[in-house]
Every structure is written in structure tokens, then in C-alpha cells.
Design an enzyme around this catalytic site. Structure first.
Site, PDB file in Angstrom:
ATOM      1  N   LYS A 255       0.711  -1.270  -0.073  1.00 54.99           N
ATOM      2  CA  LYS A 255      -0.110  -0.100   0.045  1.00 54.99           C
ATOM      3  C   LYS A 255       0.866   1.149  -0.001  1.00 54.99           C
ATOM      4  O   LYS A 255       1.965   1.416   0.477  1.00 54.99           O
ATOM      5  CB  LYS A 255      -0.903  -0.001   1.229  1.00 54.99           C
TER       6      LYS A 255
ATOM      7  N   ARG B 286      -3.723 -10.230   4.858  1.00 54.31           N
ATOM      8  CA  ARG B 286      -4.130 -10.116   3.401  1.00 54.31           C
ATOM      9  C   ARG B 286      -2.828  -9.670   2.645  1.00 54.31           C
ATOM     10  O   ARG B 286      -2.435  -8.450   2.715  1.00 54.31           O
ATOM     11  CB  ARG B 286      -5.268  -9.280   3.316  1.00 54.31           C
TER      12      ARG B 286
HETATM   13  N1  HH2 Z   1      -7.321  -3.684   0.708  1.00 58.93           N
HETATM   14  C1  HH2 Z   1      -7.734  -3.559  -0.399  1.00 58.93           C
HETATM   15  C2  HH2 Z   1      -8.781  -4.489  -0.967  1.00 58.93           C
HETATM   16  N2  HH2 Z   1      -9.573  -5.070  -0.206  1.00 58.93           N
HETATM   17  N3  HH2 Z   1     -10.062  -5.846   2.114  1.00 58.93           N
HETATM   18  C3  HH2 Z   1      -9.645  -5.823   3.683  1.00 58.93           C
HETATM   19  N4  HH2 Z   1     -10.441  -6.495   4.200  1.00 58.93           N
HETATM   20  N5  HH2 Z   1      -8.743  -5.418   3.963  1.00 58.93           N
HETATM   21  C4  HH2 Z   1      -7.864  -4.213   3.064  1.00 58.93           C
HETATM   22  O1  HH2 Z   1      -6.795  -3.736   3.579  1.00 58.93           O
HETATM   23  C5  HH2 Z   1      -8.225  -4.364   1.668  1.00 58.93           C
HETATM   24  C6  HH2 Z   1      -9.476  -4.856   1.039  1.00 58.93           C
HETATM   25  C7  HH2 Z   1      -6.931  -3.021  -1.545  1.00 58.93           C
HETATM   26  O2  HH2 Z   1      -5.934  -3.781  -2.122  1.00 58.93           O
HETATM   27  P1  HH2 Z   1      -5.924  -4.563  -3.764  1.00 58.93           P
HETATM   28  O3  HH2 Z   1      -7.010  -5.439  -3.600  1.00 58.93           O
HETATM   29  O4  HH2 Z   1      -4.418  -5.175  -3.747  1.00 58.93           O
HETATM   30  O5  HH2 Z   1      -6.074  -3.298  -4.710  1.00 58.93           O
HETATM   31  P2  HH2 Z   1      -7.404  -2.763  -5.411  1.00 58.93           P
HETATM   32  O6  HH2 Z   1      -8.635  -2.473  -4.188  1.00 58.93           O
HETATM   33  O7  HH2 Z   1      -6.960  -1.699  -6.263  1.00 58.93           O
HETATM   34  O8  HH2 Z   1      -7.953  -4.087  -6.127  1.00 58.93           O
END
Ligand code: HH2
Length: 279
Positions: A222, A256
Site C-alpha cells: 500500500k 491479506r
Molecule cells: N485492501 C484492498 C482491497 N480489499 N479488504 C480488506 N479486508 N482489507 C484491506 O486492507 C483491503 C481489502 C486494496 O488492495 P488490493 O485488493 O490489492 O487493491 P485494489 O482494491 O486496487 O484491487
């Protein structure tokens, strides 16, 4: 405090840290957007994460990065359902990262074991979509919504407000008939929080007891990591692992992550230090 989470067909033992591997079936995720955007390559990626030691797979069909554009129910389902179907019998729980009640229902019908909702089941119909099932529920804190959440996050007391929000959402779920052992909480790093607020939340995670509910944390690649190490998302692995271990030291139960293999090794060493057992 119970040490297990009910998660669809599974009961998760929180006696050791668990790794949730991220499978983004999206063209625009902040770190791996377009890397596995079609279902076939997402399935290959999911199998890779499994072989690296993922304990849970988190399948997402809509990016929630700051400024992300919305995705229709139809498109989100077209992205995630083939992956759920292909991975249904892979031996670990399948989580689906969505805030849309229609997608929750379809994902559960297709065999998903957990719903991970960055809105904390606040959308109309979300509580009803999950209450009667046995799926695990990840309730995340977010201030505002993805499109605008990083423009001007504002808190009087970020730690107290995140805690109060998560407690209220857990209570709303339980009032809808949800067994408390289905619930895990997430402070929502990067979701409507400045870098300073993110690090304060992480540093004080161990003090934020929300009635003994387990913690899931998502720090992987992040911008709060990028802010410190000065690198783009793929170069943030070491920094992400440092943050993840700091989270474990403060009581986190589920990490995660994008980089499962590297995190598995780091967690093994951390556990050896904590347990004093290097056999
Ligand atoms: N972060 C993201 C997405 N979903 N869910 C939970 N529970 N906690 C988190 O910190 C979280 C989440 C963002 O990360 P990522 O899926 O890699 O990116 P994007 O939302 O751009 O697909």
C-alpha cells in the site's frame, strides 16, 4: 475469546497467523491491475498462491483503490464466478471481496466461504445477503468511499472512531442473527486515512480491543509503505512484510497479502522467535 472463525465449509484455527492471498480479477487494481484480469490467468495465479502456502484466497472483481471507477454487478460476476467455480475444491476457503449484496448472494451460491466487505456491510441489503448463511465475514472500516476517500480524511480520534465503527457494525451483524464466531474485523489501512493515521492505527492495534474479535489486516504494497520506502507497488514487498510482522506482534490474526511465498517465510521466522522452538 474463541480461537476459531466459522468460514463456510471451514473452521479457521487462529492458533497461528493465517495468510489470505489476493486474487484481483481486475484491469485496474493499484498493485497488480491487469496482471490477472481474465479469469484464466486469475485461476493460474490463485493456484500459484495456494502452492506458496495461502490459507485463504480473496477473490476481487472490483478495485477499491483511491479514485477507482465503479464496476457493474454483471461485470463483477463475470470476473469472479469462473474463478470461484475453478477453485471451489482447492482445499482452502474462498473469500470474495465485494460490497454489493447481489454479488454476495451469487458468490455464496457458487460456493464462496467468506465475504470481505470494505464497506462493513453498510450497503442496503448487505446484512440480509449474508445473515442466513454460514460464511465468514470480514468487516472493514472505511471513511468515505473509494472515489474520494483520500482527498481529506478527518478524525478527532482515529483509533477511537475506528474501534467504535467496527463495534457498531459487529453488533448490527449479530442483531441480524449472525454468530459472532463468523466475524473478523479490519481497521482498513489506506481507506480514508492519511499516512500518519495509518501508522498510528498500526502502532496502536494491540490496544484496540473490540470485544475479542479477531483482526485481519491488509497492508500489502500500500501507499503507506511506498511513502516510507519510496518505491512503486512491486518494490514494496520487504516494507510490507515489516509492517505485517508489526501487526502480528500487536495481535493480528490474518494477513491479506499479494506476496504469499515471501510472507510465509517471514512469518515462520517470526513464529520461531516468539515460540522459542526452532526444531
Ligand atoms: N485492501 C484492498 C482491497 N480489499 N479488504 C480488506 N479486508 N482489507 C484491506 O486492507 C483491503 C481489502 C486494496 O488492495 P488490493 O485488493 O490489492 O487493491 P485494489 O482494491 O486496487 O484491487
Amino acid at each position: 475469546m474463541s480461537n476459531t472463525v466459522l468460514c463456510g465449509r471451514f473452521e479457521l484455527d487462529l492458533g497461528r497467523p493465517l495468510l489470505m492471498g489476493i486474487v484481483n480479477v481486475t484491469p485496474d487494481s493499484f498493485s497488480d491491475g491487469n496482471a490477472h484480469a481474465d479469469p484464466d490467468s486469475a485461476v493460474r495465479h490463485a493456484r500459484d498462491l495456494l502452492s506458496q502456502g495461502a490459507d485463504i484466497l480473496d477473490i476481487g472483481g472490483e478495485s477499491t483503490r483511491p479514485g477507482a471507477d465503479p464496476v457493474s454487478i454483471h461485470d463483477e460476476l463475470a470476473r469472479i464466478l469462473p474463478v470461484i467455480e475453478a477453485m471451489r475444491d482447492c482445499g482452502v476457503p474462498l473469500s470474495v471481496d465485494t460490497f454489493k449484496p447481489e454479488v454476495m448472494r451469487a458468490a455464496l451460491d457458487a460456493g464462496a466461504d467468506m465475504i470481505n466487505d470494505v464497506y462493513g456491510f453498510r450497503q442496503p441489503g448487505a446484512l440480509d445477503a449474508v445473515a442466513a448463511s454460514r460464511c465468514g465475514l470480514c468487516v472493514m472500516h472505511m471513511q468515505g468511499e473509494p472515489k474520494t476517500m483520500q482527498q481529506a480524511p478527518q478524525y478527532g480520534d482515529v483509533v477511537g472512531e475506528v474501534r467504535a465503527f467496527l463495534l457498531a457494525r459487529a453488533q448490527a451483524l449479530m442483531a441480524s442473527g449472525v454468530d459472532r464466531h463468523r466475524i473478523v474485523l479490519d481497521p482498513g489501512f489506506g481507506f480514508g486515512k492519511t499516512v500518519e493515521q495509518n501508522y498510528l492505527l498500526l502502532r496502536r492495534l494491540g490496544e484496540i480491543d473490540v470485544e475479542g474479535f479477531p483482526w485481519l489486516i491488509g497492508l500489502s504494497r500500500k501507499s503507506m509503505i511506498g511513502h516510507i520506502v519510496g518505491r512503486e507497488p512491486p518494490g514494496r514487498v520487504a516494507g510490507s512484510i515489516a509492517a505485517a510482522l508489526a501487526g502480528l506482534a500487536r495481535g493480528a490474526n490474518i494477513l491479506r497479502v499479494h506476496d504469499v511465498a515471501a510472507t510465509v517465510d517471514a512469518v515462520k521466522v517470526w513464529r520461531t522467535i516468539e515460540s522459542g522452538d526452532s526444531r
